[in-house]
Design an enzyme around this catalytic site. Structure first.
Site, PDB file in Angstrom:
ATOM      1  N   LYS A   1      13.509   1.296   9.145  1.00  0.00           N
ATOM      2  CA  LYS A   1      12.745   1.796  10.295  1.00  0.00           C
ATOM      3  C   LYS A   1      13.163   1.094  11.585  1.00  0.00           C
ATOM      4  O   LYS A   1      13.405   1.739  12.606  1.00  0.00           O
ATOM      5  CB  LYS A   1      11.251   1.577  10.052  1.00  0.00           C
ATOM      6  CG  LYS A   1      10.700   2.555   9.038  1.00  0.00           C
ATOM      7  CD  LYS A   1       9.224   2.358   8.892  1.00  0.00           C
ATOM      8  CE  LYS A   1       8.573   3.625   8.384  1.00  0.00           C
ATOM      9  NZ  LYS A   1       8.557   4.701   9.354  1.00  0.00           N
TER      10      LYS A   1
ATOM     11  N   HIS B   1     -14.982 -11.687  12.753  1.00  0.00           N
ATOM     12  CA  HIS B   1     -13.814 -11.306  13.560  1.00  0.00           C
ATOM     13  C   HIS B   1     -12.856 -10.469  12.705  1.00  0.00           C
ATOM     14  O   HIS B   1     -12.420  -9.399  13.120  1.00  0.00           O
ATOM     15  CB  HIS B   1     -13.110 -12.551  14.097  1.00  0.00           C
ATOM     16  CG  HIS B   1     -11.736 -12.298  14.643  1.00  0.00           C
ATOM     17  ND1 HIS B   1     -11.517 -11.628  15.814  1.00  0.00           N
ATOM     18  CD2 HIS B   1     -10.501 -12.597  14.153  1.00  0.00           C
ATOM     19  CE1 HIS B   1     -10.212 -11.537  16.034  1.00  0.00           C
ATOM     20  NE2 HIS B   1      -9.568 -12.110  15.040  1.00  0.00           N
TER      21      HIS B   1
ATOM     22  N   ASP C   1      -8.584  22.991  15.099  1.00  0.00           N
ATOM     23  CA  ASP C   1      -9.490  21.847  14.956  1.00  0.00           C
ATOM     24  C   ASP C   1      -9.141  21.164  13.652  1.00  0.00           C
ATOM     25  O   ASP C   1      -8.169  21.516  12.988  1.00  0.00           O
ATOM     26  CB  ASP C   1     -10.961  22.316  14.935  1.00  0.00           C
ATOM     27  CG  ASP C   1     -11.917  21.193  15.364  1.00  0.00           C
ATOM     28  OD1 ASP C   1     -11.827  20.093  14.797  1.00  0.00           O
ATOM     29  OD2 ASP C   1     -12.734  21.425  16.278  1.00  0.00           O
TER      30      ASP C   1
ATOM     31  N   TRP D   1     -12.958 -12.781   5.631  1.00  0.00           N
ATOM     32  CA  TRP D   1     -12.939 -11.314   5.499  1.00  0.00           C
ATOM     33  C   TRP D   1     -12.452 -10.884   4.116  1.00  0.00           C
ATOM     34  O   TRP D   1     -12.653  -9.764   3.708  1.00  0.00           O
ATOM     35  CB  TRP D   1     -12.116 -10.657   6.609  1.00  0.00           C
ATOM     36  CG  TRP D   1     -10.642 -10.540   6.320  1.00  0.00           C
ATOM     37  CD1 TRP D   1      -9.691 -11.481   6.547  1.00  0.00           C
ATOM     38  CD2 TRP D   1      -9.964  -9.411   5.756  1.00  0.00           C
ATOM     39  NE1 TRP D   1      -8.464 -11.024   6.145  1.00  0.00           N
ATOM     40  CE2 TRP D   1      -8.602  -9.754   5.660  1.00  0.00           C
ATOM     41  CE3 TRP D   1     -10.357  -8.144   5.322  1.00  0.00           C
ATOM     42  CZ2 TRP D   1      -7.639  -8.881   5.152  1.00  0.00           C
ATOM     43  CZ3 TRP D   1      -9.392  -7.282   4.810  1.00  0.00           C
ATOM     44  CH2 TRP D   1      -8.056  -7.654   4.725  1.00  0.00           C
TER      45      TRP D   1
ATOM     46  N   ARG E   1      -5.810 -22.747   7.441  1.00  0.00           N
ATOM     47  CA  ARG E   1      -6.559 -21.771   8.228  1.00  0.00           C
ATOM     48  C   ARG E   1      -8.048 -21.945   7.947  1.00  0.00           C
ATOM     49  O   ARG E   1      -8.436 -22.668   7.036  1.00  0.00           O
ATOM     50  CB  ARG E   1      -6.110 -20.353   7.883  1.00  0.00           C
ATOM     51  CG  ARG E   1      -6.428 -19.942   6.471  1.00  0.00           C
ATOM     52  CD  ARG E   1      -5.728 -18.653   6.075  1.00  0.00           C
ATOM     53  NE  ARG E   1      -6.399 -17.488   6.624  1.00  0.00           N
ATOM     54  CZ  ARG E   1      -6.330 -16.267   6.084  1.00  0.00           C
ATOM     55  NH1 ARG E   1      -5.611 -16.073   4.980  1.00  0.00           N
ATOM     56  NH2 ARG E   1      -6.941 -15.255   6.614  1.00  0.00           N
TER      57      ARG E   1
ATOM     58  N   SER F   1     -16.985   6.465   5.189  1.00  0.00           N
ATOM     59  CA  SER F   1     -16.496   7.030   6.443  1.00  0.00           C
ATOM     60  C   SER F   1     -14.974   7.185   6.412  1.00  0.00           C
ATOM     61  O   SER F   1     -14.438   8.247   6.742  1.00  0.00           O
ATOM     62  CB  SER F   1     -16.929   6.139   7.594  1.00  0.00           C
ATOM     63  OG  SER F   1     -16.196   6.438   8.742  1.00  0.00           O
ATOM     64  N   SER F   2     -14.271   6.129   5.976  1.00  0.00           N
ATOM     65  CA  SER F   2     -12.805   6.205   5.951  1.00  0.00           C
ATOM     66  C   SER F   2     -12.313   7.244   4.977  1.00  0.00           C
ATOM     67  O   SER F   2     -11.357   7.970   5.254  1.00  0.00           O
ATOM     68  CB  SER F   2     -12.196   4.873   5.521  1.00  0.00           C
ATOM     69  OG  SER F   2     -12.562   3.875   6.384  1.00  0.00           O
TER      70      SER F   2
ATOM     71  N   GLU G   1      -4.085  -1.654   2.253  1.00  0.00           N
ATOM     72  CA  GLU G   1      -4.864  -1.657   3.494  1.00  0.00           C
ATOM     73  C   GLU G   1      -4.041  -2.142   4.688  1.00  0.00           C
ATOM     74  O   GLU G   1      -4.141  -1.590   5.772  1.00  0.00           O
ATOM     75  CB  GLU G   1      -6.110  -2.538   3.298  1.00  0.00           C
ATOM     76  CG  GLU G   1      -6.862  -2.898   4.569  1.00  0.00           C
ATOM     77  CD  GLU G   1      -7.576  -1.733   5.225  1.00  0.00           C
ATOM     78  OE1 GLU G   1      -7.787  -0.714   4.526  1.00  0.00           O
ATOM     79  OE2 GLU G   1      -7.897  -1.840   6.408  1.00  0.00           O
TER      80      GLU G   1
ATOM     81  N   HIS H   1       1.188 -11.117  -4.285  1.00  0.00           N
ATOM     82  CA  HIS H   1       1.855 -12.108  -3.425  1.00  0.00           C
ATOM     83  C   HIS H   1       0.838 -12.790  -2.503  1.00  0.00           C
ATOM     84  O   HIS H   1       1.175 -13.765  -1.846  1.00  0.00           O
ATOM     85  CB  HIS H   1       3.021 -11.503  -2.639  1.00  0.00           C
ATOM     86  CG  HIS H   1       2.645 -10.511  -1.587  1.00  0.00           C
ATOM     87  ND1 HIS H   1       3.375  -9.385  -1.343  1.00  0.00           N
ATOM     88  CD2 HIS H   1       1.628 -10.458  -0.717  1.00  0.00           C
ATOM     89  CE1 HIS H   1       2.819  -8.701  -0.366  1.00  0.00           C
ATOM     90  NE2 HIS H   1       1.750  -9.336   0.033  1.00  0.00           N
ATOM     91  N   HIS H   2      -0.381 -12.259  -2.458  1.00  0.00           N
ATOM     92  CA  HIS H   2      -1.436 -12.963  -1.723  1.00  0.00           C
ATOM     93  C   HIS H   2      -2.021 -14.088  -2.573  1.00  0.00           C
ATOM     94  O   HIS H   2      -2.893 -14.815  -2.115  1.00  0.00           O
ATOM     95  CB  HIS H   2      -2.563 -11.995  -1.342  1.00  0.00           C
ATOM     96  CG  HIS H   2      -2.116 -10.910  -0.401  1.00  0.00           C
ATOM     97  ND1 HIS H   2      -2.168 -11.036   0.953  1.00  0.00           N
ATOM     98  CD2 HIS H   2      -1.580  -9.695  -0.636  1.00  0.00           C
ATOM     99  CE1 HIS H   2      -1.705  -9.937   1.528  1.00  0.00           C
ATOM    100  NE2 HIS H   2      -1.337  -9.109   0.585  1.00  0.00           N
TER     101      HIS H   2
ATOM    102  N   TYR I   1      -0.973  -1.763   5.170  1.00  0.00           N
ATOM    103  CA  TYR I   1      -0.083  -0.676   5.590  1.00  0.00           C
ATOM    104  C   TYR I   1      -0.862   0.449   6.228  1.00  0.00           C
ATOM    105  O   TYR I   1      -0.358   1.141   7.121  1.00  0.00           O
ATOM    106  CB  TYR I   1       0.761  -0.189   4.413  1.00  0.00           C
ATOM    107  CG  TYR I   1       1.732  -1.263   4.002  1.00  0.00           C
ATOM    108  CD1 TYR I   1       2.795  -1.585   4.842  1.00  0.00           C
ATOM    109  CD2 TYR I   1       1.548  -2.009   2.855  1.00  0.00           C
ATOM    110  CE1 TYR I   1       3.651  -2.620   4.533  1.00  0.00           C
ATOM    111  CE2 TYR I   1       2.408  -3.052   2.535  1.00  0.00           C
ATOM    112  CZ  TYR I   1       3.458  -3.353   3.374  1.00  0.00           C
ATOM    113  OH  TYR I   1       4.293  -4.371   3.077  1.00  0.00           O
TER     114      TYR I   1
ATOM    115  N   HIS J   1      -3.686  -4.941  -0.099  1.00  0.00           N
ATOM    116  CA  HIS J   1      -2.320  -4.815   0.387  1.00  0.00           C
ATOM    117  C   HIS J   1      -2.005  -3.447   0.947  1.00  0.00           C
ATOM    118  O   HIS J   1      -1.490  -3.341   2.054  1.00  0.00           O
ATOM    119  CB  HIS J   1      -1.262  -5.306  -0.594  1.00  0.00           C
ATOM    120  CG  HIS J   1      -0.017  -5.599   0.177  1.00  0.00           C
ATOM    121  ND1 HIS J   1       0.127  -6.726   0.942  1.00  0.00           N
ATOM    122  CD2 HIS J   1       1.063  -4.829   0.440  1.00  0.00           C
ATOM    123  CE1 HIS J   1       1.250  -6.646   1.623  1.00  0.00           C
ATOM    124  NE2 HIS J   1       1.837  -5.513   1.335  1.00  0.00           N
TER     125      HIS J   1
ATOM    126  N   THR K   1      11.458  -1.252   5.524  1.00  0.00           N
ATOM    127  CA  THR K   1      10.993  -1.687   6.842  1.00  0.00           C
ATOM    128  C   THR K   1      12.189  -1.908   7.754  1.00  0.00           C
ATOM    129  O   THR K   1      12.177  -1.527   8.928  1.00  0.00           O
ATOM    130  CB  THR K   1      10.168  -2.979   6.728  1.00  0.00           C
ATOM    131  OG1 THR K   1       9.260  -2.832   5.636  1.00  0.00           O
ATOM    132  CG2 THR K   1       9.386  -3.236   7.982  1.00  0.00           C
TER     133      THR K   1
ATOM    134  N   SER L   1       7.411   6.211  16.818  1.00  0.00           N
ATOM    135  CA  SER L   1       8.548   7.089  16.550  1.00  0.00           C
ATOM    136  C   SER L   1       8.519   8.338  17.425  1.00  0.00           C
ATOM    137  O   SER L   1       9.515   9.039  17.534  1.00  0.00           O
ATOM    138  CB  SER L   1       8.561   7.511  15.080  1.00  0.00           C
ATOM    139  OG  SER L   1       8.623   6.367  14.263  1.00  0.00           O
TER     140      SER L   1
END
Lengths: 183, 374, 529
Positions: free
Chosen positions: C335, C80, C109, C145, C454, C173-174, C259, C306-307, C261, C257, C332, C272
């Site tokens: 924004k 998932h 293009d 994950w 979790r 790909s990315s 990622e 921080h993870h 964002y 991290h 943040t 926006s």
């Protein structure tokens, strides 16, 4: 189409960044992490063999505790001769660990040291240690393995208590021992 | 609501924090140590700061959504920047953050002070149980979840402490600084007891430290909090805090039990006694992988029912249970279980689920086998 | 060069229209075709990852094991996560970038059309490989994950090698997609389209693309080291050979991290554009938005640990990462304040794109608050790896990334299809999603604080009530997404024809071309004043 560098150059440079970041991940981060750990004692890993000697600080005493853990699947019996020692900083001391291979197979093991609190790791020197080499035990063999260490005189003053733990891993599968003919 | 805002807040708070609504608990418990209360206070402080900011920001947005709509005939304004407010809403949050960082730093420094402990306990995480060793006391034991499989499979009513109960809790004295030296034997686990606000990862090959000083006798429950494989959800942590006297008595008793265990080993066991004890011990030590009915979960965990080892010569069976099988998930149980339990389990496995070998392995056989290995 | 092509029958201009049949899609280099394929692919993955979430929520509906066994449950949570992150959210944003960036900057293009085709077609291969592991002996990835070693190396199922190759393919790909975006934005802007005139969606994507280029290779390095540990006897992450399992977490989160964002910045950009359009008022603080995005991107590189507050980092490290993480709240906040000010004294209407955008701002902010709480290291010791964390990141990803994508889809659907979507159904989709999502994820805060870890398939009765509520909300949210599929198909097949600029407050070059956007647009660059 607009000002600046051509798309080909731009893509070339970006690809270079990609390669550089890959190398950063594989070749730079791990040794950099290792170095950071050594300097700041991040994970309690200790350095290799220590060559120096120090004068003994009789005024101070530090409690050094010994732990032994078998990693999963490790069947040897393994443990220190004593649970703890009181040492003076600068003084070389010894502790014996006993290992015994109860199986009918020769086996290879690697002991991995770890010091806690981690920030004290940089101040814990091993002049001699069974963890520097792999240990091969023949079926039923029992050995006493020494570790000789010095707690550095510069150990932060608020550390009164150190723990040296070893985890013993069975690495027979990756490093098969040379079997001896049993007498 | 506008008439009695206080009453509403009071009602909400009582709903939120009253233990009487345990099934609807919405907040962290303050816990039973100085550290856990500091952490709780920190949590509530940040929470209320966030609530206040949220009420202001969302209040402005909702006001705007109600009033500044085309349907109310609003003509759009055209402003799109203001250096003053932009600087203001950069600086003010920064100041709030600094205010929050100060208590957080204080609590963190307190948590990291593991010195001057009076009792040291080594905690080792295994798939999927905890091992506790009282350093310098010659007391050590495994702590397995004791919830019966029937409750998990909904074949029996679930008890109050479903999944949060163990056969042997970690016992500690109150009012004593206890230091935990945490490590793991296989994968990363994490030892957590919410009431103590202690959560530390158990990492194979490395030692982590943490500490607690519990004030109130009681039983405090937690769980493993780092995904560690199949039964990650089934390795609870239970800490029983006893008064210093009770703890001393418990410790003495533990040592006696160990002696009694040695005596049990030399007793003459009957087949029925071994089968009875074996069924229980099998359920705790083996059933997670090999399943209650012995059918296993192939290919990772082979079936014991009808297996060549369980129905073959007793020596081979004893060997694999005591020494495990390197390179597989089969652990070496020689040190984890007493000779009595080992003998009972092996006897049970050889004679349950239609494995009718008919022989009996006694604790004395196990001791002899272990001697021969030395 | 005919720029106007009939509605729906875009195929009949032999030189400039698309090829016919299946090969059109296999070989296409057209940014609109590729954008559409990315969007459809990501929606398919969204449904697949979503159905796995349904399995998880069904198992957690009640205490006890009812539907699946723990080993399969772990595969479901892992897949998932992987599918939603790499298969649903990221490709959806790449699809939006493909469709909209050339239209927004007046380019004909993407800069590298053939590479664009290749980077799309890698994705079905990657996910085919990943999903196939579920049917292999020993099962698919079951280590979460975040695939922490040694659970994902020494203790992993056999299929981990296929998982590693799938991650490599997604990464390639990315990276190619990101290079394409950077090249397009830097080199193909219409004359007069200076950087500071670009729509914020383009800006946030430019920054996202740089993040991708910087961190996807690190992920590739991370899984390469895993591969080496598993098959070639190295010990990067194994203590037995002198490595350190914690190193894995450092490398992973160095990627991980930024990622997170990557998954939110493009949504910031889209919102926006949308909020000013429906407030009929220019975006407040354009410049500060750009700087705030850049600061968030920069800060994302120095907060990864921080993870890992509970792995035993020394006090100084812990403090550094705590302070750095708290700092992210500042840009943040800027924004959020800017969006609120854009709404202030506007003349708002609430069509589906605006509903999703406003919900985005409010609910993402709630996710931000819980993020701030998680940043406080001592408190994190209580939150870490509990459902509080699950609530936090679902609040930033579902009403954040996913609502951002829905808002964008409704906003630009008229441009893509030439028809207006069914506004009544779209509003129903919004309200069902909004209620379902809050019902599913808000109670997770409570069970997390009450002590539920979790990634567990079963739990004590004290967590039962809220878990049932969560599951009901999740089912509601899940079913509602089929309605979205229906709305999109209905919109493609017909409806009220949309003009070139169906939203009266919208700004930007994309609204200067007809709807649906012709197969080729801006073959002659527009003049930007």
């Amino acid at each position: 189409m607009s000002e600046g560098i051509s798309t080909r150059t731009l893509v070339g440079r970006l690809l270079l960044v990609v390669v550089a970041m890959f190398c950063f991940g594989v070749f730079v981060l791990p040794p950099f992490y290792e170095a950071m750990c050594q300097v700041f004692g991040i994970n309690g890993k200790t350095a290799g063999a220590y060559q120096g000697t120090q004068t003994v600080d009789e005024s101070r005493q530090v409690r050094v505790q010994f732990l032994a853990t078998n990693a999963a699947g490790m069947v040897w019996s393994f443990g220190p001769m004593a649970d703890e020692l009181n040492v003076h900083p600068g003084e070389p001391r010894d502790m014996l660990f006993v290992a015994h291979n109860p199986t009918d197979q020769p086996m290879t093991a690697q002991a991995i040291p770890s010091v806690s609190p981690a920030r004290a790791a940089a101040f814990f020197h091993k002049t001699e240690c069974f963890c520097f080499t792999q240990q091969v035990l023949q079926p039923g063999e029992r050995i006493e393995m020494p570790v000789r260490f010095i707690v550095d005189r510069d150990l932060p003053a608020d550390v009164h208590h150190l723990t040296l733990g070893y985890t013993l891993f069975d690495i027979t599968a990756s490093k098969p021992p040379v079997a001896q003919a049993t007498p | 609501m506008t008439q009695h805002p206080r009453a509403w807040v009071g009602l909400l708070l009582s709903l939120a924090f009253s233990p009487a609504y345990a099934g609807w608990t919405v907040n962290m418990a303050p816990g039973v140590t100085e550290v856990s209360r500091s952490v709780f206070d920190l949590h509530m402080t940040i929470f209320w700061i966030c609530v206040v900011i949220g009420v202001i920001v969302f209040g402005v947005m909702f006001w705007s959504m109600l009033i500044h709509r085309r349907s109310t005939g609003q003509k759009p304004a055209h402003f799109h920047e203001s250096t003053t407010v932009e600087i203001l809403w950069t600086v003010v949050p920064l100041a709030i953050l600094i205010v929050m960082a100060i208590p957080a730093t204080k609590v963190l420094i307190e948590i990291y002070d593991t010195s001057e402990s009076e009792l040291d306990i080594q905690i080792t995480g295994y798939q999927w149980k905890w091992h506790y060793k009282y350093l310098g006391e010659d007391v050590e034991f495994f702590s397995n979840m004791s919830t019966p499989k029937a409750q998990i499979d909904n074949r029996a009513a679930k008890g109050e402490h479903y999944l949060l109960e163990v056969d042997e809790p970690l016992v500690v004295p109150v009012g004593t600084k206890v230091r935990f030296l945490i490590t793991a034997a296989d994968v990363i686990h994490s030892w957590w007891v919410p009431a103590l606000a202690v959560k530390k990862d158990a990492i194979p090959g490395f030692i982590n430290e943490s500490w607690t000083r519990i004030e109130e006798p009681g039983i405090y429950r937690g769980q493993c909090t780092e995904l560690c494989g199949k039964d990650h959800g089934f390795m609870p942590v239970v800490v029983e805090a006893k008064s210093k006297e009770d703890y001393a008595a418990w410790l003495a008793e533990r040592k006696q039990v160990a002696a009694a265990e040695r005596e049990l080993t030399s007793k003459q066991w009957s087949m029925d006694e071994l089968m009875e004890r074996g069924e229980k011990a099998y359920a705790t030590a083996c059933a997670a992988c090999h399943q209650v009915g012995g059918e296993g979960l192939p290919p990772m965990f082979p079936a014991l029912k009808g297996s060549a080892i369980a129905m073959g010569p007793a020596e081979g069976h004893i060997d694999i249970v005591i020494n495990g099988k390197p390179g597989t998930s089969m652990a070496a149980f020689g040190k984890q279980l007493s000779p009595v339990d080992l003998a009972a389990i092996i006897t049970y496995e050889r004679n349950a689920w239609g494995n009718k070998v008919g022989d009996m392995v006694t604790p004395q056989d196990i001791v002899a086998f272990q001697k021969a290995q030395e | 060069m005919s720029a106007v092509i009939d509605h729906g029958h875009a195929g009949h201009d032999h030189h400039h229209g698309p090829a016919k049949g299946l090969m059109r899609w296999v070989l296409t280099t057209n940014h609109k075709d590729i954008g559409s394929m990315y969007l459809w692919f990501s929606f398919a993955m969204f449904l697949l990852g979503g159905s796995m979430a349904m399995v998880i929520r069904a198992e957690l509906f009640q205490p006890g094991l009812q539907i699946v066994q723990p080993e399969f449950f772990n595969q479901m949570t892992t897949m998932h996560g992987l599918i939603m992150v790499f298969g649903a959210v990221m490709p959806a944003f790449v699809g939006l970038a493909n469709w909209m960036i050339p239209l927004m900057i007046g380019a004909p293009d993407m800069a590298l059309p053939r590479m664009n085709n290749f980077s799309f077609w890698l994705l079905p291969a990657a996910f085919g490989l990943l999903v196939s592991t579920l049917f292999m002996e020993g099962g698919g990835p079951n280590f979460g994950w975040t695939f922490y070693a040694p659970l994902s190396t020494t203790y992993a199922p056999e299929s981990v090698t296929f998982f590693i190759f799938a991650v490599h393919l997604m990464g390639i790909s990315s990276i190619m997609g990101a290079i394409n975006v950077v090249a397009t934005i830097l080199n193909l802007r219409a004359p007069g389209m200076t950087l500071m005139k670009m729509p914020l969606f383009v800006w946030t994507w430019l920054i996202t693309a740089f993040l991708l280029i910087a961190v996807m290779p690190v992920l590739a390095g991370c899984v390469t080291m895993m591969l080496m540990d598993i098959h070639f006897g190295t010990s990067f992450f194994s203590a037995a050979g002198g490595g350190d399992p914690v190193l894995f977490q450092h490398v992973f989160w160095f990627f991980g991290h930024p990622e997170v964002y990557i998954m939110i910045l493009p949504a910031f950009g889209a919102v926006s554009s949308i909020i000013p359009a429906f407030a009929r008022k220019p975006l407040f603080g354009y410049t500060s938005m750009v700087y705030a995005t850049a600061s968030i991107a920069f800060l994302s590189f120095i907060v990864w640990a921080h993870h890992m507050f509970t792995v035993g980092i020394p006090l100084t490290g812990e403090l550094f990462f705590m302070y750095a993480t708290m700092l992210i709240a500042v840009p943040t906040g800027v924004k959020v304040f800017n969006w609120a000010s854009t709404m202030w004294r506007g003349s708002m209407t609430f069509e589906a794109p605006m509903l999703f955008s406003v919900a985005f701002v409010i609910l993402f902010t709630i996710g931000g608050f819980s993020g701030l709480m998680l940043a406080i290291a001592p408190a994190d010791f209580q939150y870490h790896d509990t459902y509080f964390v699950v609530a936090h990141f679902h609040y930033v990803l579902v009403p954040g990334a996913i609502f951002g994508i829905f808002a964008s889809a409704y906003y630009w659907l008229p441009k893509w299809t030439g028809y207006m979507y069914d506004e009544t159904l779209a509003k129903l989709h919004f309200w069902m999603s909004f209620i379902g999502m809050n019902l599913a994820f808000f109670p997770m805060h409570f069970v997390g604080l009450a002590g539920m870890p979790r990634r567990i398939p079963d739990y004590n009765m004290m967590f039962a009530n809220f878990n049932m509520v969560s599951s009901i909300g999740a089912f509601m949210f899940g079913v509602t997404q089929l309605l979205f599929l229906f709305i999109v198909i209905k919109c493609i097949r017909g409806g009220k024809p949309a003009g070139a600029k169906p939203w009266d407050g919208a700004e930007g070059l994309e609204w200067t071309v007809p709807s649906p956007a012709p197969y080729h647009t801006f073959s002659t660059p527009p003049d930007v004043k």
